[in-house]
Design a protein around this motif. Structure first.
Motif, PDB file in Angstrom:
ATOM      1  N   ALA A  36       0.832  -1.204   0.000  1.00 30.10           N
ATOM      2  CA  ALA A  36       0.000   0.000   0.000  1.00 30.10           C
ATOM      3  C   ALA A  36       0.868   1.257   0.000  1.00 30.10           C
ATOM      4  O   ALA A  36       0.596   2.217  -0.721  1.00 30.10           O
ATOM      5  CB  ALA A  36      -0.926  -0.006   1.208  1.00 30.10           C
ATOM      6  N   SER A  37       1.933   1.262   0.804  1.00 29.13           N
ATOM      7  CA  SER A  37       2.827   2.419   0.853  1.00 29.13           C
ATOM      8  C   SER A  37       3.500   2.641  -0.490  1.00 29.13           C
ATOM      9  O   SER A  37       3.682   3.782  -0.929  1.00 29.13           O
ATOM     10  CB  SER A  37       3.887   2.220   1.937  1.00 29.13           C
ATOM     11  OG  SER A  37       3.299   2.134   3.211  1.00 29.13           O
ATOM     12  N   GLN A  90       4.258   1.052 -10.685  1.00 28.86           N
ATOM     13  CA  GLN A  90       5.410   0.172 -10.895  1.00 28.86           C
ATOM     14  C   GLN A  90       5.988  -0.284  -9.559  1.00 28.86           C
ATOM     15  O   GLN A  90       6.306  -1.464  -9.373  1.00 28.86           O
ATOM     16  CB  GLN A  90       6.482   0.905 -11.715  1.00 28.86           C
ATOM     17  CG  GLN A  90       7.816   0.199 -11.818  1.00 28.86           C
ATOM     18  CD  GLN A  90       7.741  -1.118 -12.588  1.00 28.86           C
ATOM     19  OE1 GLN A  90       6.799  -1.339 -13.345  1.00 28.86           O
ATOM     20  NE2 GLN A  90       8.715  -1.995 -12.385  1.00 28.86           N
ATOM     21  N   ASN A  91       6.105   0.649  -8.617  1.00 28.60           N
ATOM     22  CA  ASN A  91       6.614   0.281  -7.298  1.00 28.60           C
ATOM     23  C   ASN A  91       5.673  -0.691  -6.592  1.00 28.60           C
ATOM     24  O   ASN A  91       6.107  -1.589  -5.874  1.00 28.60           O
ATOM     25  CB  ASN A  91       6.811   1.526  -6.445  1.00 28.60           C
ATOM     26  CG  ASN A  91       7.985   2.373  -6.914  1.00 28.60           C
ATOM     27  OD1 ASN A  91       8.793   1.922  -7.726  1.00 28.60           O
ATOM     28  ND2 ASN A  91       8.079   3.583  -6.409  1.00 28.60           N
ATOM     29  N   GLY A  92       4.359  -0.492  -6.782  1.00 24.70           N
ATOM     30  CA  GLY A  92       3.404  -1.418  -6.192  1.00 24.70           C
ATOM     31  C   GLY A  92       3.548  -2.815  -6.764  1.00 24.70           C
ATOM     32  O   GLY A  92       3.482  -3.813  -6.035  1.00 24.70           O
ATOM     33  N   LEU A  93       3.753  -2.904  -8.073  1.00 22.74           N
ATOM     34  CA  LEU A  93       3.950  -4.197  -8.714  1.00 22.74           C
ATOM     35  C   LEU A  93       5.190  -4.883  -8.150  1.00 22.74           C
ATOM     36  O   LEU A  93       5.173  -6.080  -7.836  1.00 22.74           O
ATOM     37  CB  LEU A  93       4.086  -3.988 -10.220  1.00 22.74           C
ATOM     38  CG  LEU A  93       4.077  -5.222 -11.100  1.00 22.74           C
ATOM     39  CD1 LEU A  93       2.704  -5.865 -11.108  1.00 22.74           C
ATOM     40  CD2 LEU A  93       4.498  -4.850 -12.522  1.00 22.74           C
ATOM     41  N   ALA A  94       6.285  -4.118  -8.002  1.00 23.61           N
ATOM     42  CA  ALA A  94       7.518  -4.687  -7.454  1.00 23.61           C
ATOM     43  C   ALA A  94       7.333  -5.097  -5.997  1.00 23.61           C
ATOM     44  O   ALA A  94       7.869  -6.119  -5.551  1.00 23.61           O
ATOM     45  CB  ALA A  94       8.653  -3.676  -7.588  1.00 23.61           C
ATOM     46  N   ALA A  95       6.567  -4.299  -5.232  1.00 22.71           N
ATOM     47  CA  ALA A  95       6.338  -4.637  -3.825  1.00 22.71           C
ATOM     48  C   ALA A  95       5.517  -5.919  -3.695  1.00 22.71           C
ATOM     49  O   ALA A  95       5.730  -6.718  -2.773  1.00 22.71           O
ATOM     50  CB  ALA A  95       5.635  -3.479  -3.116  1.00 22.71           C
TER      51      ALA A  95
END
Length: 721
Positions: free
Chosen positions: A399-400, A426-431
């Motif tokens: 979520a962050s 993109q960061n959410g996908l990686a997280a």
């Protein structure tokens, strides 16, 4: 001459080093000044590196947003070490500098950028080269798109950068498969309004919106249109992703859009989004048919804030919480599907009073950010809250990543994911890949991941589709299984926890003026309701007339406002109250009213356009020269007018004026004040007393003057003798 020549040659060497070597060193030292360049990425391909990937392409635009010319802007890609802990990933998301491992050399974009000018940025990296060997292991890596340049009157420095995460599912030219048990991945897909747009929706009246922004969001390429279209495309193309999606719907948004399909008003003119609203509702009905759906609080209201709103008696108005928690029926009626009963995704952090209200309303499971759950042991799945409610944790790290963080003062030139939603997705996908176990072996394997994008996710349709497509790629690559939310909800809860303020999606607590404003408006609505009486022929309940005000009060606590002012939170309720009050008003007399005597009654005609009867009091203000009788209650029937005779006493003769207004017995004002012009021939006791006193004074003064003249005349005759 040898010494001067050697000195001059040394200067040339140092100058050349400064000119050609500066960019490579400057990337470690961000400029301490405000950003002079804006870096916007519009393409990143691939989003997930697999063994079949041959190149990595990054494209975008660099714009000079300062007031100085930038000489020789240059770009290169850098990659950090593989992330192995939550702390490291959180540090990258917070904008901490990453280790300098260049994937490319600096490439000049253009010779110079004048203020306002832009230049294209296109970088392609072979993934089979020596430098790309840093991406040979599966895992999640931090990447930096670094732009250097030399501002006019300044030295070389990093002027812009974008930090993002890159998941490597299998190294280039390899076909690794993540080991360990697959994670169960469920995704909440929020269908919410960007902000409440209703200005007023009175009973039997037209819907009036503050602006036509909602129509834009519903139309092609709009925010809400894109959310539905991207999910629909993913549902048809990837069964794994379709299985993982659960739609979180705001009942207030549904009601507003449904009303728009029948026509609405913006700034006194017909709204332009009627057809867009019809098409969107049909598309949403088709999308959710047969799928998991859960209800959000009405208008995505902050339940803790609503619990602080006080009724006229000073006690909390529990009815507002009931209104906020009764959205399941609206979803069933307008979408033709039954939402999962007893499951709620509230915004903010509900306090004990809100949790009690949820339980009383039939809620048994609360979806909440895992960072808000405090327990003696790590929370890895469903847990029990005080009072018996079940908490299903949303992955806080993912979520962050999808929300983004504020710019880091240590790296002021690094673009925050909060300002570029494409980076956040993109960061959410990686997280997701990281939390599913990518790069951590079996440490996180077999976990349950509930993914929740920002509640008012605002990214282009292409980015939404890319997110879902690459999520499907991660699932197909062995990282996880698309699991329906119902599967997570049916799992057994273990342990207990309590709710506390978390780090993600936490609205700031509203100021006291917000709850004070809403409490005041709630009291006025209660005053109206207590004065109304159902008409036997029209059969309209008074509660139905006041219901739009109650809905507006709930909207005033919407988490979409962030930290609203009292005026912003109460604007909708003010308009709804005005729509009711203006239908009960005193008619303005067309001519001056002549009072035949000092105790003549004052005729007051009251018009009531409401479909219910109402009890009101007639109040006289600014009534100098008039003594009104004690206020009494008058009943005015539905849809009609009635003339009442108000006993008054004129205290003087001449022209008089008085302001006539209406209030409910509880003090809530009705309609507008009317100015009555009067004429009176009555000499009241005060006038008579003043006249007698004035006459006596005049008689005394005249007698005194006559006496003085007689005395002076006698004195003059005596002197002549």
């Amino acid at each position: 001459m040898k010494r001067p020549a050697a000195f001059f040659l040394s200067l040339l060497v140092f100058a050349a080093a400064a000119l050609f070597g500066a960019p490579a060193r400057a990337q470690d030292e961000p400029s301490p000044e405000p950003p002079r360049l804006r870096l916007e990425l519009d393409q990143l391909n691939p989003r997930v590196i697999t063994g079949s990937a041959k190149t990595l392409t990054v494209s975008g635009t660099v714009t000079n947003i300062g007031d100085r010319r930038i000489a020789r802007p240059q770009v290169r890609l850098q990659v950090g070490e593989r992330l192995t802990s939550d702390r490291e990933l959180k540090g990258v998301l917070a904008g901490e500098p990453i280790q300098d491992n260049p994937l490319t050399d600096f490439t000049t974009l253009t010779e110079s950028l004048e203020p306002g000018q832009s230049a294209r940025l296109d970088v392609t990296v072979p993934l089979t080269g020596q430098r790309a060997g840093q991406l040979s292991r599966t895992g999640v890596y931090p990447m930096l798109v670094n732009v250097n340049g030399t501002p006019e009157f300044g030295g070389p420095a990093r002027l812009a950068a974008v930090s993002l995460l890159m998941p490597v599912l299998s190294g280039p030219a390899r076909s690794e498969t993540p080991s360990g048990k697959r994670a169960d991945v469920s995704v909440l897909w929020p269908i919410t309004d960007s902000a409440p747009h209703v200005l007023s929706a009175p009973y039997g009246g037209p819907l009036t919106l503050t602006d036509d922004t909602l129509a834009t969001e519903l139309d092609v390429n709009g925010r809400l249109y894109s959310l539905v279209a991207a999910a629909r495309a993913a549902e048809q193309s990837n069964q794994r992703v379709a299985d993982s999606l659960c739609f979180a719907v705001d009942p207030d948004l549904l009601r507003t859009v449904d009303a728009m399909t029948r026509g609405y008003v913006v700034a006194g003119a017909p709204g332009k989004g009627t057809q867009a609203a019809k098409d969107w509702m049909i598309a949403l009905q088709q999308l959710v048919n047969g799928h998991c759906v859960i209800a959000l609080p009405f208008a995505d209201a902050d339940l803790t804030t609503l619990g602080k709103v006080r009724s006229a008696s000073g006690t909390p108005d529990s009815g507002l919480l009931s209104t906020a928690l009764s959205g399941e029926a609206t979803i069933h009626r307008l979408l033709g599907t039954d939402p999962r009963k007893g499951v709620l995704w509230p915004g903010g952090t509900p306090d004990d009073q809100a949790l009690t209200a949820m339980s009383a309303a039939g809620v048994h499971t609360v979806l909440t950010d895992g960072s808000k759950l405090q327990s003696d042991s790590p929370v890895t799945g469903a847990t029990t809250l005080p009072g018996g409610l079940r908490a299903q944790p949303i992955d806080g790290l993912i979520a962050s990543a999808m929300v983004g963080s504020e710019p880091n003062p240590q790296t002021p030139t690094t673009v925050s994911a909060a300002t570029q939603p494409a980076i956040a997705s993109q960061n959410g996908l990686a997280a997701i890949a990281f939390e599913a176990g990518l790069g951590r072996g079996s440490e996180g394997a077999g976990s349950q991941l509930l993914v929740a994008p920002p509640r008012r996710w605002d990214v282009p349709q292409g980015e939404l589709s890319a997110f879902l497509d690459h999520l499907g790629q991660l699932l197909a690559g062995g990282l996880g299984t698309g699991a329906p939310l119902t599967q997570l909800l049916d799992s057994d809860a273990s342990g207990s926890a309590s709710l506390a303020a978390g780090t993600h999606d936490q609205p700031a607590s509203p100021g006291g003026d917000v709850t004070e404003t809403l409490s005041n408006l709630d009291g006025q609505a209660a005053g109206l309701l207590s004065a109304m009486r159902m008409d036997a022929t029209r059969r309209v309940q008074p509660e139905d007339i006041v219901a739009p005000v109650r809905d507006a009060l709930v909207r005033g606590a919407s988490t979409a406002f962030g930290t609203p002012s009292g005026s912003a939170a109460g604007s909708n309720a003010h308009a709804e109250l005005a729509a009711i009050r203006d239908q009960v008003t005193v008619e303005q007399p067309k001519q001056t009213i002549a009072l035949a005597s000092g105790s003549s009654p004052l005729p007051v005609f009251v018009s009531n356009e409401l479909p219910v009867g109402i009890t009101a009091q007639i109040a006289l203000k600014n009534n100098v020269g008039i003594r009104p009788e004690q206020a009494q209650n008058w009943f005015f029937p539905a849809k009609g007018g009635k003339n009442e005779l108000i006993q008054i006493e004129a205290l003087r003769a001449g022209r008089l004026s008085v302001d006539v207004s209406l209030t409910t017995p509880a003090g809530t004002e009705l309609g507008t004040t009317a100015r009555f012009e009067l004429t009176s021939t009555e000499y009241g006791p005060i006038t008579i007393i003043i006249t007698v006193v004035a006459g006596c004074a005049l008689l005394l003064l005249a007698s005194r003057r006559i006496y003085r003249r007689v005395k002076e005349s006698r004195a003059a005759r005596t002197e002549t003798r």
